[in-house]
Design a protein around this motif. Structure first.
Motif, mmCIF file in Angstrom:
data_model
loop_
_atom_site.group_PDB
_atom_site.id
_atom_site.type_symbol
_atom_site.label_atom_id
_atom_site.label_comp_id
_atom_site.label_asym_id
_atom_site.label_seq_id
_atom_site.Cartn_x
_atom_site.Cartn_y
_atom_site.Cartn_z
ATOM 1 N N ASP A 56 -70.475 68.063 3.714
ATOM 2 C CA ASP A 56 -70.599 66.674 4.339
ATOM 3 C C ASP A 56 -71.851 65.921 3.992
ATOM 4 O O ASP A 56 -71.461 64.657 3.970
ATOM 5 N N GLN A 57 -73.022 66.570 3.682
ATOM 6 C CA GLN A 57 -73.953 65.828 3.166
ATOM 7 C C GLN A 57 -73.753 65.278 1.996
ATOM 8 O O GLN A 57 -73.936 63.953 1.754
ATOM 9 N N VAL A 58 -72.930 65.777 0.883
ATOM 10 C CA VAL A 58 -72.784 65.162 -0.259
ATOM 11 C C VAL A 58 -71.673 63.954 -0.257
ATOM 12 O O VAL A 58 -71.796 62.835 -0.648
ATOM 13 N N ARG A 59 -70.580 64.392 0.841
ATOM 14 C CA ARG A 59 -69.642 63.271 1.119
ATOM 15 C C ARG A 59 -70.372 62.081 1.687
ATOM 16 O O ARG A 59 -69.991 60.909 1.124
ATOM 17 N N ARG A 60 -71.232 62.150 2.341
ATOM 18 C CA ARG A 60 -71.929 61.102 3.494
ATOM 19 C C ARG A 60 -72.529 60.309 2.309
ATOM 20 O O ARG A 60 -72.491 58.976 2.331
ATOM 21 N N ALA A 61 -73.274 60.880 1.396
ATOM 22 C CA ALA A 61 -74.115 60.371 0.350
ATOM 23 C C ALA A 61 -73.358 59.467 -0.544
ATOM 24 O O ALA A 61 -73.740 58.481 -0.758
ATOM 25 N N LEU A 62 -72.303 59.995 -1.147
ATOM 26 C CA LEU A 62 -71.554 59.413 -2.171
ATOM 27 C C LEU A 62 -70.851 58.105 -1.618
ATOM 28 O O LEU A 62 -70.766 57.188 -2.076
ATOM 29 N N VAL A 63 -70.219 58.314 -0.242
ATOM 30 C CA VAL A 63 -69.413 57.344 0.534
ATOM 31 C C VAL A 63 -70.299 56.184 0.902
ATOM 32 O O VAL A 63 -69.985 54.904 0.731
ATOM 33 N N GLY A 64 -71.476 56.518 1.178
ATOM 34 C CA GLY A 64 -72.409 55.703 1.443
ATOM 35 C C GLY A 64 -73.031 54.835 0.141
ATOM 36 O O GLY A 64 -73.296 53.663 0.445
ATOM 37 N N ALA A 65 -72.748 55.537 -1.047
ATOM 38 C CA ALA A 65 -73.212 54.775 -2.297
ATOM 39 C C ALA A 65 -72.119 53.855 -2.722
ATOM 40 O O ALA A 65 -72.240 53.152 -3.606
ATOM 41 N N GLY A 66 -70.933 53.738 -1.990
ATOM 42 C CA GLY A 66 -69.915 52.773 -2.297
ATOM 43 C C GLY A 66 -68.731 53.242 -3.189
ATOM 44 O O GLY A 66 -67.978 52.563 -3.570
ATOM 45 N N ILE A 67 -68.560 54.592 -3.439
ATOM 46 C CA ILE A 67 -67.675 55.189 -4.145
ATOM 47 C C ILE A 67 -66.628 56.130 -3.124
ATOM 48 O O ILE A 67 -67.019 56.600 -2.394
ATOM 49 N N ALA A 68 -65.422 56.391 -3.760
ATOM 50 C CA ALA A 68 -64.233 56.777 -2.770
ATOM 51 C C ALA A 68 -64.150 58.222 -3.341
ATOM 52 O O ALA A 68 -64.255 58.795 -4.296
ATOM 53 N N GLU A 69 -63.696 58.804 -2.039
ATOM 54 C CA GLU A 69 -63.488 60.291 -2.366
ATOM 55 C C GLU A 69 -61.975 60.460 -2.863
ATOM 56 O O GLU A 69 -61.110 59.800 -2.341
ATOM 57 N N VAL A 70 -61.853 61.326 -3.713
ATOM 58 C CA VAL A 70 -60.487 61.603 -4.171
ATOM 59 C C VAL A 70 -60.092 62.935 -4.205
ATOM 60 O O VAL A 70 -60.999 63.902 -4.138
ATOM 61 N N ILE A 71 -58.658 63.507 -4.436
ATOM 62 C CA ILE A 71 -58.381 64.997 -4.611
ATOM 63 C C ILE A 71 -57.646 64.956 -5.781
ATOM 64 O O ILE A 71 -56.395 64.317 -5.402
ATOM 65 N N THR A 72 -57.716 65.784 -6.479
ATOM 66 C CA THR A 72 -56.726 66.133 -7.802
ATOM 67 C C THR A 72 -56.143 67.445 -7.760
ATOM 68 O O THR A 72 -56.696 68.293 -7.133
ATOM 69 N N MET A 73 -55.472 67.568 -8.675
ATOM 70 C CA MET A 73 -54.650 68.856 -8.759
ATOM 71 C C MET A 73 -55.666 70.038 -9.444
ATOM 72 O O MET A 73 -56.355 69.745 -10.314
ATOM 73 N N SER A 74 -55.544 71.166 -8.759
ATOM 74 C CA SER A 74 -56.460 72.159 -9.396
ATOM 75 C C SER A 74 -55.762 72.844 -10.825
ATOM 76 O O SER A 74 -56.424 73.656 -11.598
ATOM 77 N N PHE A 75 -54.531 72.554 -10.964
ATOM 78 C CA PHE A 75 -53.641 72.958 -12.214
ATOM 79 C C PHE A 75 -53.903 71.834 -13.327
ATOM 80 O O PHE A 75 -53.479 70.742 -12.824
ATOM 81 N N VAL A 76 -54.314 72.260 -14.278
ATOM 82 C CA VAL A 76 -54.267 71.179 -15.462
ATOM 83 C C VAL A 76 -53.489 71.632 -16.634
ATOM 84 O O VAL A 76 -53.122 72.533 -16.949
ATOM 85 N N ASP A 77 -53.510 70.515 -17.522
ATOM 86 C CA ASP A 77 -52.599 70.541 -18.822
ATOM 87 C C ASP A 77 -53.431 71.194 -19.883
ATOM 88 O O ASP A 77 -54.438 70.793 -20.165
ATOM 89 N N PRO A 78 -53.099 72.167 -20.345
ATOM 90 C CA PRO A 78 -53.822 72.764 -21.666
ATOM 91 C C PRO A 78 -54.130 71.840 -22.745
ATOM 92 O O PRO A 78 -55.181 71.871 -23.375
ATOM 93 N N ASP A 79 -53.157 70.743 -22.946
ATOM 94 C CA ASP A 79 -53.399 69.936 -24.228
ATOM 95 C C ASP A 79 -54.596 69.007 -23.689
ATOM 96 O O ASP A 79 -55.477 68.552 -24.530
ATOM 97 N N ARG A 80 -54.948 68.595 -22.258
ATOM 98 C CA ARG A 80 -56.096 67.866 -21.962
ATOM 99 C C ARG A 80 -57.078 68.486 -22.048
ATOM 100 O O ARG A 80 -58.368 68.065 -22.509
ATOM 101 N N LEU A 81 -57.163 70.082 -21.636
ATOM 102 C CA LEU A 81 -58.214 70.680 -21.873
ATOM 103 C C LEU A 81 -58.714 70.991 -23.456
ATOM 104 O O LEU A 81 -59.992 70.804 -23.722
ATOM 105 N N ARG A 82 -57.823 71.000 -24.236
ATOM 106 C CA ARG A 82 -58.138 70.796 -25.685
ATOM 107 C C ARG A 82 -58.945 69.541 -25.924
ATOM 108 O O ARG A 82 -59.690 69.693 -26.950
ATOM 109 N N LEU A 83 -58.524 68.566 -25.420
ATOM 110 C CA LEU A 83 -58.932 67.386 -26.001
ATOM 111 C C LEU A 83 -60.481 67.196 -25.364
ATOM 112 O O LEU A 83 -61.320 66.568 -26.141
ATOM 113 N N LEU A 84 -60.796 67.812 -24.284
ATOM 114 C CA LEU A 84 -62.299 67.894 -23.951
ATOM 115 C C LEU A 84 -62.995 69.157 -24.470
ATOM 116 O O LEU A 84 -64.125 69.223 -24.040
ATOM 117 N N GLY A 85 -62.322 69.753 -25.447
ATOM 118 C CA GLY A 85 -63.206 70.641 -26.234
ATOM 119 C C GLY A 85 -62.968 72.314 -25.931
ATOM 120 O O GLY A 85 -63.660 72.921 -26.493
#
Length: 805
Positions: free
Chosen positions: A500-529
């Motif tokens: 809650d503290q982190v959420r209040r701080a970042l929303v107050g800073a003007g950025i939006a909260e998002v939710i993304t998938m916990s499952f990812v693409d192996p090819d995407r991870l390879r791109l990130l190293g």
């Protein structure tokens, strides 16, 4: 699942409307999402007789020459132009009279076509809104009553119930199953289809055999042989019933298997008996690399975990998913080997997912079919095939069932219903409810002895029986009562407070909260190293797809994908954050490790477009500011930002890591150009990530009350020339480390490099704020303190002072 209301009423004698039945089902826990008419906008269509095809016109449509036909309805004759290839004199067909309306608002009018007068329209299934066949007109039986309204004749005055069946209730994936629920909920009489198989002289065991090699995946396999069949189009009532629930009629044999599937809920498959080698069915696992061409014409490579229906020479079907093209029923088929089996749900689910095959059979098998009810489905289909295709059913059933399953028996105490729900219907009502749902009840003892039918695999506990009684009795019967017992106060978990503290701080800073998938693409991870094959990463055993087959080790992948989605939708200025868990293998207990983190992403402009704002892009320091803002919100003062390289996907020299205590707790920086190109991100992107679990373990700054200052503050500026390798953070910390009680603030306001300070050096300009709580500081006090601070900085950092005031 689509359920025809007319079909439903064949098994439950209710006078309720379709909508009232839907409401009862929904209130009883079987959700009906929609009730709609089978057809809408259809009027003025009757049974017509094509007396003659008088001539062909000099015009073609769809590759066929138009014909001028004479059609009668018994009360009038009409000239009709039609181009369907199956327009034949002497046949009866669906005829739209002049003025008739068709689905979609189309109105049939008298028209002139190449000088020929067309008074009405001979209609196809698609034009009537009852099917997808548009290649020919809908032909009717020769005994169809001439001039009869087509809607009641075909049973189109029907409603379709869209039933949302939960995974634990596969018994409701059939008309009979839903009818049983309606009967229990309304008290209406319920009946099962009459199944009476007339067997011939031939013995099934003498003409066919079944061998089950893998009984763990196929605990029961039954089959019948039907001979002397004639493949033909299905009778109109059967074809229309299938169309009504969204199935396409094929021929009388295949349509029977689909009909019984919808009626009783158990999948069947018909093999062309003459194409099965040695007339023997072998149920086994596929061999690695074995191939099978399925009914959809696709050749598929199988794995050793897939269950195969085979004959002694080859595979002939994917068990519980789809049949093989090499034993398909065709117009030449005269004898059918009819399969009715039970397959292990997990095996069917894995096979269907691995091959990308979603079929009605797999949908039911993977939820759990009725192992005892498969004989009824087999006999029902054999009976209908013999009746509709003129065949004879061989005597006996080939039934391989090596380990019959014992029936589940449970006790139900009325006191338990009272305790769980707070109310209980009378004993006779409880018995009647359970009996209506198909349970066998022995009420000779104080506790009811209940035998669970095989089609209710979801009922395994006494409380499951309590739920069955209450949902049928009606939740509205439960009285409102005050809760009893004692309540204990529960401390809110520290994790939730931190989130809650982190959420209040970042929303107050003007950025939006998002939710993304916990499952990812192996090819995407390879791109990130990352190496997708690394043992540190966690893979899914049964992923939805390869693109979602690994659990994320960082929030960065999801945030980058989200930025891509926004940019593709013309939203170039994005600031967002996500609070979520990342995963890795290899904890000391041998379990997977989870860490709660907050990830932040920025791209585009710093502020939205406005006449009073400058259009400046976000940069490294915006990401740094968000990190510091979160740390401040969490009360973490003792941390250090180190400009050593962060993760591989961040630019060297424009990234940093955050240390607190003895641990690295996060990083931030600019994403490399190569990663941006791979993700199709044209503008600079800045990411940051903090480990909230590690931050929660750190000592927090105590919250102390400080009154508003009563006396004014005094500012002094200080410009220090230092080596280019000395960071502003080092200078700031050196000033703060002096612990001067009157020094209340240190703020960097300018950085200069150039000829005036020399090569390899830079000038850092600070504003120092001096203030006392009990008096107004004099110039002399401030000057003396400022001079003392300047001297200490010069000695500690080897800095030169450009000037002070």
């Amino acid at each position: 699942m689509k359920i025809s209301y007319r079909w439903l009423r064949e098994y439950v004698a209710t006078d309720l409307s379709a909508q009232a039945v839907a409401d009862r089902l929904t209130n009883g826990g079987i959700e009906v999402s929609e009730v709609r008419p089978l057809v809408t906008g259809l009027a003025g269509v009757v049974v017509g007789h094509i007396e003659a095809v008088e001539k062909e016109l000099d015009v073609t449509r769809g590759g066929y020459r138009l014909k001028l036909c004479r059609v009668t309805t018994g009360t009038g004759q009409f000239s009709v132009v039609c181009g369907a290839p199956n327009t034949v004199a002497g046949s009866r067909a669906a005829f739209a009279l002049p003025g008739a309306t068709l689905p979609g608002g189309r109105r049939v009018e008298v028209a002139a076509i190449r000088g020929a007068r067309s008074e009405g329209m001979l209609c196809s299934e698609k034009e009537l809104g009852i099917g997808e066949d548009a290649d020919g007109i809908l032909l009717l039986p020769p005994d169809a009553p001439l001039g009869a309204d087509l809607i009641p004749y075909l049973g189109l005055d029907d409603s379709i119930l869209e039933v949302e069946v939960m995974p634990n209730r596969p018994d409701c994936l059939s008309v009979v199953g839903v009818a049983r629920e309606v009967a229990a909920l309304t008290g209406a009489p319920f009946r099962l289809p009459a199944i009476q198989v007339k067997e011939g002289e031939a013995d099934a065991a003498a003409v066919a055999s079944v061998v089950v090699e893998d009984s763990d995946l196929c605990p029961r396999y039954a089959a019948r042989v039907i001979t002397g069949l004639t493949v033909a189009p299905s009778p109109l009532w059967l074809a229309q019933r299938l169309r009504g629930v969204g199935l396409r009629p094929i021929n009388n044999l295949v349509d029977v298997t689909n009909y019984v599937l919808w009626e009783l809920g158990h999948p069947l498959h018909a093999f062309d008996y003459d194409t099965v080698a040695e007339h023997t069915i072998v149920v086994r696992r596929a061999r690695r690399g074995e191939r099978l061409t399925t009914l959809d014409g696709q050749e598929r490579e199988l794995t050793g975990s897939m269950l195969l229906i085979a004959d002694p020479k080859r595979g002939i079907g994917l068990a519980g998913v789809m049949g093989g093209g090499n034993t398909e029923v065709t117009e030449r088929t005269r004898t059918v080997l009819l399969e009715s089996a039970y397959f292990h749900p997990a095996s069917i689910r894995r096979t269907a997912r691995a091959l990308g095959l979603a079929t009605d059979a797999a949908y039911r098998f993977e939820r759990g079919a009725d192992i005892e009810g498969l004989r009824d489905a087999l006999d029902r289909a054999a009976q209908m095939m013999a009746e509709l295709a003129g065949g004879s059913v061989a005597k006996g059933v080939l039934d391989v069932y090596p380990a019959p399953r014992p029936q589940t028996r449970l006790q139900l105490r009325l006191e338990r219903i009272q305790r769980v729900v707070g109310s209980c219907p009378p004993r006779e009502k409880v018995v009647r409810i359970l009996t209506g749902l198909g349970f066998a009840v022995d009420d000779r003892k104080p506790a009811l002895e209940v035998s669970v039918p095989s089609f209710r695999r979801d009922v395994t506990l006494e409380d499951d029986l309590v739920e069955e009684v209450i949902r049928v009795w009606g939740y509205g019967q439960i009285p409102s009562t005050l809760p009893s017992g004692t309540f204990s106060l529960v401390r809110r978990p520290a994790t939730l407070d931190q989130i809650d503290q982190v959420r209040r701080a970042l929303v107050g800073a003007g950025i939006a909260e998002v939710i993304t998938m916990s499952f990812v693409d192996p090819d995407r991870l390879r791109l990130l190293g990352w190496d997708p094959g690394s043992t540190e990463l966690l893979g899914l055993r049964n992923p939805l797809s390869r693109e979602r087959s690994l659990l994320r080790p960082t929030l960065a992948v999801g945030l980058l994908e989200l930025l891509v989605g926004n940019l593709h939708r013309q939203n170039p200025d994005v600031g967002c954050f996500e609070i979520g868990r990342v995963f890795a293998s290899g904890s000391s207990e041998g379990l997977a490790r989870e860490n709660l983190r907050v990830g932040m992403a920025l791209t585009g402009m710093r502020a939205s477009r406005a006449w009073y704002l400058k259009r400046e892009g976000v940069d490294f320091y915006d990401a740094k500011g968000l990190v510091e803002h979160v740390l401040a919100a969490l009360g973490v003062d003792e941390y250090e930002v180190v400009t050593t390289p962060g993760p591989n996907f961040l630019e060297a020299g424009r990234s940093a890591v955050v240390h607190a205590g003895d641990a690295r707790v996060g990083w931030f920086g600019e994403v490399t150009l190569s990663v941006r190109d791979a993700f199709d991100l044209p503008t600079p992107v800045f990411l940051a990530e903090l480990d909230l679990d590690q931050l929660r373990a750190l000592p927090r700054r105590p919250i102390r009350y400080r009154p508003l200052p009563r006396f004014p503050a005094v500012q002094r500026d200080l410009a220090l020339v230092v080596s280019a390798e000395v960071t502003a953070e080092e200078v700031t910390r050196a000033l703060q480390a002096m612990r001067e009680p009157l020094l209340r603030g240190v703020m960097l306001f300018d950085v200069y490099t150039g000829d005036q300070v020399g090569a390899g050096r830079k000038s850092l300009a600070y504003t120092l704020l001096y203030q006392a709580e009990d008096r107004t500081l004099t110039d002399q006090e401030v000057n003396e303190l400022h001079a003392r601070i300047v001297e200490r900085v010069r000695q500690r950092l080897g800095a030169a002072v450009r000037g002070s005031a």
